[in-house]
Design a protein around this motif. Structure first.
Motif, PDB file in Angstrom:
ATOM      1  N   MET A 108       0.723  -1.122   0.110  1.00 53.98           N
ATOM      2  CA  MET A 108      -0.016  -0.036  -0.020  1.00 53.98           C
ATOM      3  C   MET A 108       0.681   1.240  -0.102  1.00 53.98           C
ATOM      4  O   MET A 108       1.842   1.532   0.653  1.00 53.98           O
ATOM      5  N   ALA A 109       0.534   1.947  -0.906  1.00 49.00           N
ATOM      6  CA  ALA A 109       1.407   3.503  -1.070  1.00 49.00           C
ATOM      7  C   ALA A 109       1.288   4.359   0.177  1.00 49.00           C
ATOM      8  O   ALA A 109      -0.115   4.285   0.675  1.00 49.00           O
ATOM      9  N   ILE A 110       2.209   5.054   0.581  1.00 51.30           N
ATOM     10  CA  ILE A 110       2.229   5.903   1.992  1.00 51.30           C
ATOM     11  C   ILE A 110       1.706   7.245   1.268  1.00 51.30           C
ATOM     12  O   ILE A 110       2.057   7.700   0.264  1.00 51.30           O
ATOM     13  N   ASN A 111       0.752   7.901   2.059  1.00 49.32           N
ATOM     14  CA  ASN A 111       0.137   9.084   1.713  1.00 49.32           C
ATOM     15  C   ASN A 111       1.320  10.181   1.695  1.00 49.32           C
ATOM     16  O   ASN A 111       1.673  10.363   2.845  1.00 49.32           O
ATOM     17  N   PRO A 112       1.752  10.782   0.652  1.00 54.01           N
ATOM     18  CA  PRO A 112       2.877  11.804   0.795  1.00 54.01           C
ATOM     19  C   PRO A 112       2.272  13.046   1.392  1.00 54.01           C
ATOM     20  O   PRO A 112       3.154  14.044   1.546  1.00 54.01           O
ATOM     21  N   PHE A 113       1.081  13.241   1.530  1.00 55.12           N
ATOM     22  CA  PHE A 113       0.648  14.816   2.034  1.00 55.12           C
ATOM     23  C   PHE A 113       0.518  14.630   3.697  1.00 55.12           C
ATOM     24  O   PHE A 113       0.198  13.646   4.341  1.00 55.12           O
ATOM     25  N   ILE A 114       0.590  15.791   4.270  1.00 58.88           N
ATOM     26  CA  ILE A 114       0.361  16.131   5.604  1.00 58.88           C
ATOM     27  C   ILE A 114      -0.760  16.987   5.782  1.00 58.88           C
ATOM     28  O   ILE A 114      -0.940  17.853   4.929  1.00 58.88           O
ATOM     29  N   TYR A 115      -1.142  17.106   7.075  1.00 52.56           N
ATOM     30  CA  TYR A 115      -2.681  17.549   7.517  1.00 52.56           C
ATOM     31  C   TYR A 115      -2.471  19.079   7.226  1.00 52.56           C
ATOM     32  O   TYR A 115      -3.051  19.886   6.636  1.00 52.56           O
ATOM     33  N   GLU A 116      -1.371  19.693   7.340  1.00 57.98           N
ATOM     34  CA  GLU A 116      -1.065  21.067   7.556  1.00 57.98           C
ATOM     35  C   GLU A 116      -1.020  21.746   5.987  1.00 57.98           C
ATOM     36  O   GLU A 116      -0.906  22.819   5.996  1.00 57.98           O
ATOM     37  N   GLN A 117      -1.010  20.694   4.879  1.00 61.24           N
ATOM     38  CA  GLN A 117      -0.666  21.206   3.605  1.00 61.24           C
ATOM     39  C   GLN A 117      -1.914  21.828   3.246  1.00 61.24           C
ATOM     40  O   GLN A 117      -2.073  22.589   2.161  1.00 61.24           O
ATOM     41  N   TYR A 118      -3.198  21.326   3.735  1.00 60.70           N
ATOM     42  CA  TYR A 118      -4.529  21.726   3.231  1.00 60.70           C
ATOM     43  C   TYR A 118      -4.780  23.097   3.462  1.00 60.70           C
ATOM     44  O   TYR A 118      -4.442  23.485   4.550  1.00 60.70           O
ATOM     45  N   ASP A 119      -4.872  24.054   2.476  1.00 63.89           N
ATOM     46  CA  ASP A 119      -5.136  25.361   2.736  1.00 63.89           C
ATOM     47  C   ASP A 119      -6.481  26.040   2.857  1.00 63.89           C
ATOM     48  O   ASP A 119      -6.742  26.714   3.259  1.00 63.89           O
ATOM     49  N   LYS A 120      -7.446  25.298   2.082  1.00 59.70           N
ATOM     50  CA  LYS A 120      -8.813  25.855   2.114  1.00 59.70           C
ATOM     51  C   LYS A 120      -9.653  24.416   1.597  1.00 59.70           C
ATOM     52  O   LYS A 120      -9.177  23.662   0.907  1.00 59.70           O
ATOM     53  N   ILE A 121     -11.162  24.564   1.954  1.00 57.21           N
ATOM     54  CA  ILE A 121     -12.100  23.703   1.476  1.00 57.21           C
ATOM     55  C   ILE A 121     -13.075  24.517   0.841  1.00 57.21           C
ATOM     56  O   ILE A 121     -13.550  25.542   1.670  1.00 57.21           O
ATOM     57  N   SER A 122     -13.794  24.316  -0.191  1.00 63.20           N
ATOM     58  CA  SER A 122     -14.739  24.930  -0.490  1.00 63.20           C
ATOM     59  C   SER A 122     -16.184  24.065  -1.413  1.00 63.20           C
ATOM     60  O   SER A 122     -15.790  23.029  -1.723  1.00 63.20           O
TER      61      SER A 122
END
Length: 257
Positions: free
Chosen positions: A1-15
């Motif tokens: 299973m591939a490891i998610n390369p993203f971290i929580y703090e990368q998310y800047d906005k949700i719309s």
């Protein structure tokens, strides 16, 4: 299973796209997950603070969230005829003005005062009155304009509304039911609850994320006086699926006793 390369703090906005008005104009709702300042740079909305308390025999932790949310009327692409592309932010401080303007426009279709606004002449629907454009002034020299019109679609005519986006040449025409749908959406929209729902959708990080510690032990965080920010993305040492946070540590201790 591939490891998610993203971290929580990368998310800047949700719309969310809330309502499609037509002619590439939409009503959106956005929650900003980070704040930018000249003094501190980018500050993520989720922060935790650890401190000692005389009322507890263990360090306590407070979670603090700080985020911005707003509605917006915007072109999803440049207009083919004019090349215009507008973004109009509708914050909490603007929503009552927008509601007032939209509700005033609905009277054109419900109030007896405007019974001659749309009339039939020689079997054609025409404007029987000339009205002043309703203008809603907003922050940053932005504005929303509303005019009654004869809406034409496939050679069929009906009462409608033209909505301007800060420019007489940037507008969207709506038939009456579409406009009433917009009025209903704006009047019923609870911005705070919508923001909570969207934050719940993305979930929260692990306990100990982006923490600042004010205890003598430090617990691996940043010690100091109130107002000191933690290191971005920092976890309490040892936080993983097996142990590290307070609840799993207590569970392990119970198992050893």
């Amino acid at each position: 299973m591939a490891i998610n390369p993203f971290i929580y703090e990368q998310y800047d906005k949700i719309s969310d796209l809330v309502f499609y008005l037509g002619r590439n104009v939409v009503l959106k709702f956005t929650v900003l997950l980070a704040k930018y300042t000249d003094e501190y740079g980018r500050r993520f909305f989720h922060k935790e603070f650890e401190y000692n308390s005389k009322n507890a025999d263990m360090p306590l932790i407070t979670i603090k969230r700080e985020y911005e949310y707003y509605l917006s009327l915007e072109n999803v692409k440049n207009d083919e005829l004019t090349g215009l592309k507008e973004f109009i932010k509708i914050g909490v401080e603007d929503i009552m003005l927008v509601k007032q303007g939209l509700n005033a426009a609905t009277k054109w279709f419900t109030d007896p005062e405007y019974k001659d606004l749309f009339v039939i002449h020689q079997n054609q629907l025409i404007m029987g009155m000339k009205l002043k454009t309703i203008e809603i002034p907003l922050y940053g020299d932005k504005w929303i304009g509303i005019d009654p019109i004869i809406y034409t679609y496939h050679e069929e005519c009906s009462p409608g509304v033209r909505l301007y986006l800060s420019n007489p040449n940037n507008f969207v025409d709506m038939y009456l039911n579409k406009f009433m749908g917009l009025v209903y959406t704006i009047n019923c929209f609870n911005m705070y609850l919508a923001a909570q729902s969207m934050l719940a959708y993305i979930g929260r990080p692990e306990f100990g994320y982006n923490i600042v510690s004010f205890t003598e032990e430090g617990r691996g965080g940043t010690t100091g006086s109130e107002g000191v920010s933690g290191v971005a993305g920092r976890y309490i040492p040892g936080t993983n699926k097996d142990k590290g946070n307070f609840f799993t540590q207590m569970r392990d201790l119970d198992g050893k006793s």
